[in-house]
Scaffold this active site. Structure first.
Site, short mmCIF file in Angstrom:
data_model
loop_
_atom_site.label_atom_id
_atom_site.label_comp_id
_atom_site.label_asym_id
_atom_site.label_seq_id
_atom_site.Cartn_x
_atom_site.Cartn_y
_atom_site.Cartn_z
N GLU A 207 0.88 -1.18 0.00
CA GLU A 207 0.00 0.00 0.00
C GLU A 207 0.91 1.22 0.00
O GLU A 207 1.41 1.63 1.04
CB GLU A 207 -0.90 -0.03 1.25
CG GLU A 207 -1.82 -1.23 1.33
CD GLU A 207 -2.99 -1.14 0.38
OE1 GLU A 207 -3.33 -0.01 -0.04
OE2 GLU A 207 -3.57 -2.19 0.04
N CYS A 241 -1.93 9.63 2.40
CA CYS A 241 -1.51 8.98 1.15
C CYS A 241 -2.43 9.35 0.00
O CYS A 241 -1.99 9.46 -1.14
CB CYS A 241 -1.47 7.46 1.32
SG CYS A 241 -3.04 6.77 1.85
P1 NAD Z 1 8.12 4.68 4.99
O1 NAD Z 1 8.12 3.89 3.75
O2 NAD Z 1 9.30 5.53 5.30
O3 NAD Z 1 7.94 3.73 6.27
C1 NAD Z 1 6.92 2.77 6.36
C2 NAD Z 1 7.38 1.60 7.21
O4 NAD Z 1 8.55 1.06 6.62
C3 NAD Z 1 7.73 1.95 8.63
O5 NAD Z 1 7.15 1.00 9.51
C4 NAD Z 1 9.24 1.84 8.70
O6 NAD Z 1 9.65 1.28 9.92
C5 NAD Z 1 9.54 0.87 7.59
N1 NAD Z 1 10.85 1.11 6.96
C6 NAD Z 1 11.46 2.29 6.71
N2 NAD Z 1 12.65 2.09 6.10
C7 NAD Z 1 12.79 0.77 5.95
C8 NAD Z 1 13.80 -0.08 5.38
N3 NAD Z 1 14.92 0.42 4.87
N4 NAD Z 1 13.60 -1.41 5.40
C9 NAD Z 1 12.47 -1.94 5.92
N5 NAD Z 1 11.50 -1.20 6.47
C10 NAD Z 1 11.64 0.14 6.48
O7 NAD Z 1 6.79 5.55 4.94
P2 NAD Z 1 6.30 6.65 5.96
O8 NAD Z 1 7.16 7.86 5.80
O9 NAD Z 1 6.12 6.07 7.32
O10 NAD Z 1 4.85 6.93 5.36
C11 NAD Z 1 4.61 7.80 4.31
C12 NAD Z 1 4.40 7.06 3.00
O11 NAD Z 1 3.43 6.06 3.16
C13 NAD Z 1 3.88 7.98 1.91
O12 NAD Z 1 4.51 7.65 0.69
C14 NAD Z 1 2.40 7.63 1.85
O13 NAD Z 1 1.78 7.90 0.61
C15 NAD Z 1 2.43 6.18 2.14
N6 NAD Z 1 1.14 5.73 2.67
C16 NAD Z 1 0.37 4.90 1.90
C17 NAD Z 1 -0.86 4.51 2.37
C18 NAD Z 1 -1.76 3.59 1.59
O14 NAD Z 1 -2.69 3.08 2.18
N7 NAD Z 1 -1.51 3.36 0.31
C19 NAD Z 1 -1.32 4.97 3.60
C20 NAD Z 1 -0.49 5.82 4.34
C21 NAD Z 1 0.75 6.19 3.86
#
Ligand code: NAD
Length: 454
Positions: A207, A241
């Site tokens: 997602e 998002c």
């Molecule tokens: P992110 O990708 O930085 O982090 C999400 C998760 O990934 C966190 O739990 C984090 O611990 C983990 N993570 C971070 N780096 C990692 C790595 N190198 N290896 C493994 N895991 C890792 O995202 P964010 O900044 O927390 O959230 C914002 C993003 O999420 C935006 O792009 C937004 O559009 C998206 N989002 C999508 C939805 C949806 O339903 N499609 C909903 C909310 C947010």
């Protein structure tokens, strides 16, 4: 991360949840959320330095409870085998699709809706009978601790095991031999998760995010569109998002649109600097990221909607008039309270603009003309399409939620969530009396003729 592996091994050795256990667990979860509403709002508020209580009640509490209740209501029916017609040539055999839990499912959540984006996938995973490991975001630490206490209290750590920690822990989590991972987060990290999961061929639901466009049809009332755009863009200060990322508008109507947005914003957030319904940016790093998006944009193109912010993480909302399309503002998902307004003279230009770019998570169309609606519906590809409103498509349990292409893979919510978290196992029942001998060797001349006829 030895202990994560051991936890997973232990959970895998335990049986899937019975129907009664799933229902009882979901009911306890709903009750616990209701009892602890204020604690949830307080934790998120502390993590954001300030988060609108109304936004938390709507997007975190109400939507989580809706998803849990929807699962509770339909669970018994969803778990029943679905009988399918068998091919008449194999009559009188029977076929059915039998839902089966996947095993131990991993849920990885972002920080922007740190509670709901754990609870909604969790409701689906539990409804489908799985045990679950959860990794909340390390950016919203107080909410992560609250989620850990809540889920261990409600389910026990053998059923739902919450792992807190930094990015290293998240990376180790995504390398576990889980039976499925539902990841919500950025497209960039989504690629890392998929690469890590590939090692064990762990299936993923991704997602992700992206730039969700707004198209306003010629003749559509600009005040109506602006009201809805304002609520979609500035809810959670744009850290959503599915927030509208940018607007495409006929240059002849642009001045009127800018004015309409300003008016609607002022109505929605009077006394902005002190308005408790305007949420802050989650941390300094994201605040600086947003400020840097505006850095190279000539000041005459930036239209502030309010006076300058008086608080550190209250980011001044603004519109940006026709930014350079190669600027970081137009190359990355904004994820904050900045709205670019792009001149686009007609629907053909809108379609070309959207189709030249990565497939968005959602597309917002404001139009009352069926011909325009039909063209956008059939000639663009986005995770979802919302017509004449913003954000509320997320709240429909009857609609699958997910992206396509760079905005994600797979979907959940409602029955789609249950299916994503189940193995929908095809089962074939041969009857004692059947004609299959006709299709087995030795292939006599008679059988040969029958095969020809079949
Ligand atoms: P992110 O990708 O930085 O982090 C999400 C998760 O990934 C966190 O739990 C984090 O611990 C983990 N993570 C971070 N780096 C990692 C790595 N190198 N290896 C493994 N895991 C890792 O995202 P964010 O900044 O927390 O959230 C914002 C993003 O999420 C935006 O792009 C937004 O559009 C998206 N989002 C999508 C939805 C949806 O339903 N499609 C909903 C909310 C947010």
């Amino acid at each position: 991360m030895m202990h994560l592996n051991q936890t997973l091994e232990h959970m895998k050795s335990l049986p899937p949840l019975t129907l009664a256990e799933r229902k009882a667990g979901l009911k306890r979860l709903a009750q616990d959320i209701k009892t602890n509403q204020q604690a949830i709002a307080d934790a998120i508020n502390a993590d954001f330095s300030h988060r609108s209580q109304h936004e938390t009640r709507l997007a975190e509490i109400m939507l989580s409870l809706d998803e849990i209740h929807h699962n509770l209501k339909h669970l018994r029916r969803w778990t029943q085998p679905v009988v399918q017609h068998s091919n008449w040539k194999f009559y009188p055999s029977k076929c059915a699709i039998v839902p089966q839990p996947l095993g131990v499912v991993g849920i990885m959540a972002p920080w922007n809706y740190p509670f709901n984006l754990v609870m909604a996938p969790l409701a689906a995973a539990i409804a489908a009978g799985n045990r679950v490991m959860v990794k909340p975001s390390e950016i919203t630490t107080q909410t992560a601790e609250l989620i850990k206490d809540m889920l261990h209290r409600v389910f026990g750590a053998d059923v739902v095991h919450v792992v807190t920690g930094d990015v290293e822990v998240a990376a180790a989590f995504s390398q576990l031999p889980l039976d499925h991972i539902l990841f919500t987060g950025s497209t960039q990290v989504g690629k890392i998760i998929m690469r890590n999961a590939a090692e064990h061929l762990t299936p993923v639901t991704l997602e992700l995010g992206g730039k969700s466009p707004v198209v306003i049809d010629a003749g559509y009332d600009l005040n109506r569109a602006a009201r809805s755009i304002v609520s979609g863009k500035w809810f959670n200060a744009g850290q959503t998002c599915i927030a509208p990322d940018y607007i495409l508008i006929d240059p002849k109507r642009k001045t009127a649109l800018l004015a309409a947005i300003k008016t609607q914003f002022e109505q929605a957030y009077p006394d902005w600097n002190n308005n408790p319904d305007y949420t802050h940016i989650v941390n300094d790093q994201h605040h600086n990221r947003l400020a840097s998006l505006l850095q190279d944009i000539p000041s005459e193109q930036v239209i502030h909607l309010t006076a300058d912010s008086e608080q550190d993480r209250r980011f001044t909302p603004c519109l940006v008039n026709d930014p350079d399309l190669d600027s970081p503002l137009m190359q990355n998902e904004i994820f904050g309270p900045i709205m670019p307004i792009i001149s686009s003279p007609n629907l053909e230009a809108d379609l070309a603009f959207i189709n030249q770019r990565a497939r968005p998570l959602t597309l917002y169309l404001f139009s009352n003309r069926s011909s325009t609606i039909e063209r956008i519906k059939t000639q663009t590809t986005s995770g979802s399409l919302a017509i004449n409103d913003t954000l509320v498509q997320f709240a429909q349990e009857g609609l699958a939620f997910g992206g396509v292409g760079a905005s994600g893979m797979g979907s959940y919510h409602g029955h789609e969530g249950f299916k994503a978290m189940s193995h929908m196992k095809p089962v074939y029942y041969q009857s004692r009396l059947n004609f299959n001998g006709l299709a087995r060797a030795p292939f006599t001349r008679l059988k040969d003729k029958i095969i020809n006829w079949l």
